[in-house]
Every structure is written in C-alpha cells, then in structure tokens.
Design a protein around this motif. Sequence first.
Motif, PDB file in Angstrom:
ATOM      1  N   ARG A   1       0.694  -1.116  -0.137  1.00  0.00           N
ATOM      2  CA  ARG A   1       0.250  -0.011   0.085  1.00  0.00           C
ATOM      3  C   ARG A   1       0.864   1.153  -0.113  1.00  0.00           C
ATOM      4  N   ALA A   2       0.573   2.288  -0.517  1.00  0.00           N
ATOM      5  CA  ALA A   2       1.198   3.471  -0.479  1.00  0.00           C
ATOM      6  C   ALA A   2       0.064   4.649  -0.526  1.00  0.00           C
ATOM      7  N   GLY A   3       0.401   5.665   0.050  1.00  0.00           N
ATOM      8  CA  GLY A   3      -0.594   6.679   0.445  1.00  0.00           C
ATOM      9  C   GLY A   3      -1.510   6.269   1.402  1.00  0.00           C
ATOM     10  N   THR A   4      -2.723   6.328   1.386  1.00  0.00           N
ATOM     11  CA  THR A   4      -3.780   5.887   2.263  1.00  0.00           C
ATOM     12  C   THR A   4      -4.365   4.553   1.879  1.00  0.00           C
ATOM     13  N   GLY A   5      -3.567   4.016   0.504  1.00  0.00           N
ATOM     14  CA  GLY A   5      -4.154   2.758   0.346  1.00  0.00           C
ATOM     15  C   GLY A   5      -5.708   2.742  -0.110  1.00  0.00           C
ATOM     16  N   GLY A   6      -5.966   3.769  -0.658  1.00  0.00           N
ATOM     17  CA  GLY A   6      -7.365   3.812  -1.158  1.00  0.00           C
ATOM     18  C   GLY A   6      -8.470   4.427  -0.204  1.00  0.00           C
ATOM     19  N   LYS A   7      -7.961   4.615   0.893  1.00  0.00           N
ATOM     20  CA  LYS A   7      -8.938   5.066   2.183  1.00  0.00           C
ATOM     21  C   LYS A   7      -8.760   6.555   2.330  1.00  0.00           C
ATOM     22  N   THR A   8      -8.297   7.080   1.398  1.00  0.00           N
ATOM     23  CA  THR A   8      -7.931   8.773   1.685  1.00  0.00           C
ATOM     24  C   THR A   8      -9.082   9.424   2.240  1.00  0.00           C
TER      25      THR A   8
ATOM     26  N   GLY B   1      -5.934  -4.593  -7.511  1.00  0.00           N
ATOM     27  CA  GLY B   1      -5.276  -3.514  -7.507  1.00  0.00           C
ATOM     28  C   GLY B   1      -5.955  -2.279  -7.706  1.00  0.00           C
ATOM     29  N   ARG B   2      -5.553  -1.300  -7.266  1.00  0.00           N
ATOM     30  CA  ARG B   2      -6.216  -0.023  -7.338  1.00  0.00           C
ATOM     31  C   ARG B   2      -5.236   1.331  -7.200  1.00  0.00           C
ATOM     32  N   GLY B   3      -5.735   2.549  -7.905  1.00  0.00           N
ATOM     33  CA  GLY B   3      -4.894   3.544  -7.403  1.00  0.00           C
ATOM     34  C   GLY B   3      -5.507   4.675  -8.178  1.00  0.00           C
ATOM     35  N   SER B   4      -5.136   5.882  -7.647  1.00  0.00           N
ATOM     36  CA  SER B   4      -5.610   7.110  -8.251  1.00  0.00           C
ATOM     37  C   SER B   4      -4.615   8.192  -8.301  1.00  0.00           C
ATOM     38  N   PHE B   5      -4.560   9.317  -9.262  1.00  0.00           N
ATOM     39  CA  PHE B   5      -3.753   9.977  -9.729  1.00  0.00           C
ATOM     40  C   PHE B   5      -4.591  11.446  -9.900  1.00  0.00           C
ATOM     41  N   THR B   6      -4.164  12.641  -9.179  1.00  0.00           N
ATOM     42  CA  THR B   6      -4.859  13.710  -9.326  1.00  0.00           C
ATOM     43  C   THR B   6      -3.820  14.998  -9.452  1.00  0.00           C
ATOM     44  N   ALA B   7      -4.384  15.711 -10.580  1.00  0.00           N
ATOM     45  CA  ALA B   7      -3.462  16.991 -10.546  1.00  0.00           C
ATOM     46  C   ALA B   7      -4.160  18.144 -10.894  1.00  0.00           C
ATOM     47  N   GLY B   8      -3.798  19.450 -10.271  1.00  0.00           N
ATOM     48  CA  GLY B   8      -4.720  20.413 -10.728  1.00  0.00           C
ATOM     49  C   GLY B   8      -4.212  21.650 -10.113  1.00  0.00           C
ATOM     50  N   LEU B   9      -4.678  22.831 -10.406  1.00  0.00           N
ATOM     51  CA  LEU B   9      -4.070  23.994 -10.032  1.00  0.00           C
ATOM     52  C   LEU B   9      -5.000  24.629  -8.919  1.00  0.00           C
ATOM     53  N   ALA B  10      -4.362  25.375  -7.956  1.00  0.00           N
ATOM     54  CA  ALA B  10      -5.357  25.810  -6.923  1.00  0.00           C
ATOM     55  C   ALA B  10      -4.888  27.332  -6.488  1.00  0.00           C
TER      56      ALA B  10
ATOM     57  N   GLU C   1      -8.734   7.263 -11.854  1.00  0.00           N
ATOM     58  CA  GLU C   1      -8.929   6.146 -10.794  1.00  0.00           C
ATOM     59  C   GLU C   1      -9.006   4.861 -11.475  1.00  0.00           C
ATOM     60  N   ALA C   2      -8.243   3.857 -11.152  1.00  0.00           N
ATOM     61  CA  ALA C   2      -8.494   2.493 -11.923  1.00  0.00           C
ATOM     62  C   ALA C   2      -8.315   1.306 -10.623  1.00  0.00           C
ATOM     63  N   GLN C   3      -9.117   0.667 -11.010  1.00  0.00           N
ATOM     64  CA  GLN C   3      -9.032  -0.698 -10.079  1.00  0.00           C
ATOM     65  C   GLN C   3      -9.146  -2.035 -11.062  1.00  0.00           C
ATOM     66  N   ALA C   4      -8.541  -2.939 -10.580  1.00  0.00           N
ATOM     67  CA  ALA C   4      -8.675  -4.121 -11.272  1.00  0.00           C
ATOM     68  C   ALA C   4      -8.736  -5.393 -10.411  1.00  0.00           C
ATOM     69  N   GLU C   5      -9.150  -6.403 -10.867  1.00  0.00           N
ATOM     70  CA  GLU C   5      -9.622  -7.651 -10.194  1.00  0.00           C
ATOM     71  C   GLU C   5      -9.254  -8.990 -11.182  1.00  0.00           C
ATOM     72  N   ALA C   6      -8.528  -9.844 -10.602  1.00  0.00           N
ATOM     73  CA  ALA C   6      -8.277 -10.998 -11.392  1.00  0.00           C
ATOM     74  C   ALA C   6      -8.726 -12.166 -10.555  1.00  0.00           C
ATOM     75  N   ARG C   7      -9.477 -13.130 -11.023  1.00  0.00           N
ATOM     76  CA  ARG C   7      -9.546 -14.626 -10.213  1.00  0.00           C
ATOM     77  C   ARG C   7      -9.651 -15.581 -11.223  1.00  0.00           C
ATOM     78  N   PRO C   8      -9.063 -16.703 -10.905  1.00  0.00           N
ATOM     79  CA  PRO C   8      -8.947 -17.898 -11.819  1.00  0.00           C
ATOM     80  C   PRO C   8     -10.540 -18.596 -11.719  1.00  0.00           C
ATOM     81  N   VAL C   9     -10.590 -19.177 -13.039  1.00  0.00           N
ATOM     82  CA  VAL C   9     -11.942 -20.084 -13.022  1.00  0.00           C
ATOM     83  C   VAL C   9     -11.506 -21.422 -13.148  1.00  0.00           C
TER      84      VAL C   9
END
Lengths: 193, 387
Positions: free
Chosen positions: B91-98, B160-169, B203-211
């Motif tokens: 996990r990096a940052g808040t691990g999606g629990k920002t 897996g999941r992650g997010s990226f944000t950029a902007g001017l303030a 924002e992106a999240q991916a999930e893989a599972r076997p069949v």
Amino acid sequence: MKRLAWLGLLFLLAACSGYTVTTLRLELHTFVPEANRSGSLDVISGTLRFPDDDGDNTFGNDPDGYWLSLTDTRDVLERAEFLARVRLVHQSGGPVNVGLEVHVAPEGDSNIYDGNGDYRVLNDSKSLNPGETAELAPSATLAPGDPAFDLLRGGRFRVGVLLSVTGSGTIQYSLEEATLVLSGKVFGLIPNN
Amino acid sequence: MRYSGQVCPLPLGLLRLALPLFPDTSPVTYFTDRKAFKEKFDLLSFYDQLSHPDAFLFNPARSPDEVVFTVRGDGITLTDGQGKPLVLDFRAGTGGKTSSLLPSPLLRLPLASEAGFRLGLGYLQGVDGVAVETSPELQEALKGNPSVCQQNPSPCALRGRGSFTAGLALDLAYATPLPEIPGAGRLHLGVRGLGFYGLAHLEAQAEARPVYQGDQISGTEYEVKSFLSYPGQGQGYGAMADLGLAWTYENLTLGLGVRNLLGFVRWSGQEEVYQNGQLISSTPAVRERAGLAPAAFLNGAYRLPLEEGSLLLAGDWALAEGSFHLGAEYAWSAFRLRAGFGREGGWRLGLGGGLRLPGLQLDAALTTHEAPLVGGLVYGLALSLGF
C-alpha cells in the motif's frame, strides 16, 4: 488446456522494467496424477505418453500431449529450456533399452510423437541389464533460429513426454521431472520505433 | 504541513522524471531514446519517484532482475530469481482510504502577503490510494494450499487500485493572534480557503480471479474499471477550507490543523468497464465528494535555549493516515542541523541542514522511505527555499 492470461496482471505488477527477465516455469510432471508418475512396465516393447488427458481410462496412450495456450510471446521470448528426469530400475527379464523423448507440436497436431509436424526437443536413452538402475536426465536449451523455438514463441502449442522400452523385461520407472522454462523480457513488446 | 510561511519545497523529483539522463525513471526516454527505454526503464522506480516528487531519489525502488512464475498442476507461485517469494500486498499513501479531498501542494507561488493575509497559486499533484491486495484465500494458496481456490467464483482474487490527481489551486489564507490568555500563553487562529481547477484525475481498479474446471484452472476472469477526467473529457473543480489553531506558551508551541474541513470536489469524466479484455461499458460519470472530509494534524515544538545556540524538538501526527514524525534541530548562528524519524507508509529516517540569511532560507535534507513491493530503504535529497 491452461489459459494463463491472468498472469498478465502479475507480470505488470512484478516485472515492469526493461532489464527484468520474466521466467515462466511450467512443471509439466505435476499435471500427471501422482499415482501415474511411477509404475512398472512389463512389456516386450512398449511406450508411455505423458500427460494423458484423453479421458479414455487407459493411461499412457494419449497421442496429442498437453495443449498449452499462453500469451503470444513472439516479441518477448528469448530462451526456452527443457528438463526431464526419469529413474529406472530393471527388475526382471532380459536386456532392455529405455528411451525418453520430449516433443512439441502445433496445437492442431493430433499425434505429436509421429515425427509429422512435431519437433523432438529432448532425446536420451539407456540400455539396462537385469538388476541395473539408471537415470535419464536430458536437457536442452532452444534459442532463436530453432524451428521448435519459433513454435513456442507463438504461445499456443502441444507438449508431451514419450517413454519407450524395447526388449523384454519388467522396468520400474519414476517420472521425477518434466519442466519447460520460458524466459524473456516483457518490455520486448514495446515497439522499437 | 508541507510548507509554512514563504518556504516552499523544491520538486527535485521532477528532474528524475523529466530528464532522459535518468532512463530508469524518466518516461521521456520513450521518445528520445527508445533503446534505452526498453533496456532500462523501470515502472517501479518511476512510481516510487512519482509518489515522492519533492525528493530526488538516489536509489528508487528497483524491480527484481528476474521474476519466476512457477506453474504446477495444483497452483502458481511467484518468486524472484533466488526463489524468494515476492510479496504482492503493498500500500502507498492511504491505500485507497484517503480522507482528504485534494492532495497537498507540490509547488506554491506566493502572490501577495499583507496584514495577515496571504495569497498564493499552487500546483497540486498526488498519487494516492495505490494498493495491491491478495485475498486471504490467494495468500493461503500461494503458501502451497491451492485447494482453497478451487470453486467458482473463486475466492482467490488479486486486486489492484490507484488514483492520480493534478490541478491548480488559488488559495487565500488569514492568520491572526487571539487575545492573550493570562498566564497561559496565546492562541493563534488561521483559516485558508482554496479554489481548485482540475487538470487530470484518474481512478483505476482491477481484479483477477481464476476459473476452475474441477480442480484444474481452466481460465481466468478479470475486470478493470477506470474513471478518467481531464479538460476536454469532462472537467474538475472544487473548493475547500482549512482551519488551524496554534497555542504558544513561552518556548512551547502546539498546533492543530484540519485540512479539508469543509469543501467539495467534483470531477466529470468517462467511466469504462472491461471484462476479460472486452469493453463492457463506457459511460459519462461523475465523482463528487462534498461536506466534511477533515484530515487533522497535530504538531508541537519546543525550543530549548543552550549556551551556544538552541535546540528545537518537534513532532507531528497525521491522525487520518496514522503517520507521525519526530525530530530535533540544532540552531547556531545562521546554521541549522536536523535529525528525525517517523512512520509514513513504513519507517523513515531523515538528516538535514539549513542556512538562514537575511531574505533567504535554504534547507536540505536526506530522506528515506521504504521501497514499495520489494522492500529496503530508499534514500533521497530534498531541498526547500524560502524568501
């Protein structure tokens, strides 16, 4: 059939550098039920083919091997290695000759051991007298330029192990390893220009 | 807080990201030297530097030289070239629990400062919520017990999941001392309002599972969801208010800061869902967060006068993320020496020094953090400049 496409996500997570070699180690012998990996061959002449997944209740007679469907590795694969190991004990009878071969073939080949369209990538044999033990442990590395290597790069192929005995006697065999190792760099998928 | 007064951290990390001189972290080499990119670029190093933009990393996290996937009849194992199992959970940052609406400013340009008011323009950028998780069942399977996975739908999943944000303030801050408390020091109150214009949000999240077919893997199913917004494909904007309260008593200062006390952020963009490689849906979507989303910080400092110079002891604690830092600074004449440690997605150690000259303040620090995925310490250099 094994569709291993879901490994793609793992590749992305763990192997995303230009220098990381990604190795896929397929331990084919583990797809043979443990009870069938060893046994006795009491024959005048005979063969066993591994794996046998034709479902006909007769073990060792499946002519089309094991179908593997991997991601197309045409731009990735740099090396392929085959390893096999069988232990043998001559229990009774006369002298015999035992051969071990690994064959690969295109996915549409219905008999991957007949030399018609398939490639024999491993081959080793030994003569055994009564009471003798022996180990067959051939290995081979394939590189670009080898037609069998080009087949593997396509990602869809058949593979199988042939154990053959000529002579008359009882042979105790134990298949300990049949492994295919494919190595390459995932960054090879990135175009050069 | 990442900056105070007119002191700004310099985004040294951008050097590694922008200059082809650093092919392991700079995606620019893709365009300038494709051969070097294919041989040397490391996505893990790139991610590590991208998520630490205010430090130049000397040894960013490095992908293993070899990754081995061993496929057996009863499951799959993942190791490095020496057979050491690779840890998939990180996990990096808040691990999606920002809990914060917006990332911290990477760059801030002071525009005006007068009578307690400060006006500034900032560039905000942040990678957050990055996490890779294996379900408990998949963890057990990777330890050699694959039977727990053998059902449909399989409980063995990799996410897996992650997010990226950029902007001017554009921000306007006001700080004022409150009336003195007799015998108990003085309180100071500060408020800040911020208007935000979004440049990009992903924002992106991916999930893989076997069949399974019986006890054998017969295939896989995977799903990827993404949301993308940038000017031209939707837009993003928002506003928020921060509040700060400081108490000073002799040489002691204690502070409470609350970022995102009140505010909202709205992104409009496109949401796409892929299942097993096929685009299932692509629809306009909105991501909106409003109301109370406070991220509170506590900090304190005590200045101890010495015969020669003084010693400053300080600490801070980010309540939402559970991170903290403790440190000390020795001040002598115009020079400063610092040392500290803390926990922020792993343990961190820091050493630093500074110079205070009339009208100029320069600080340098050796930073450390734990390398994502592969572990080990990553060292970096951070600089900040004040006028």
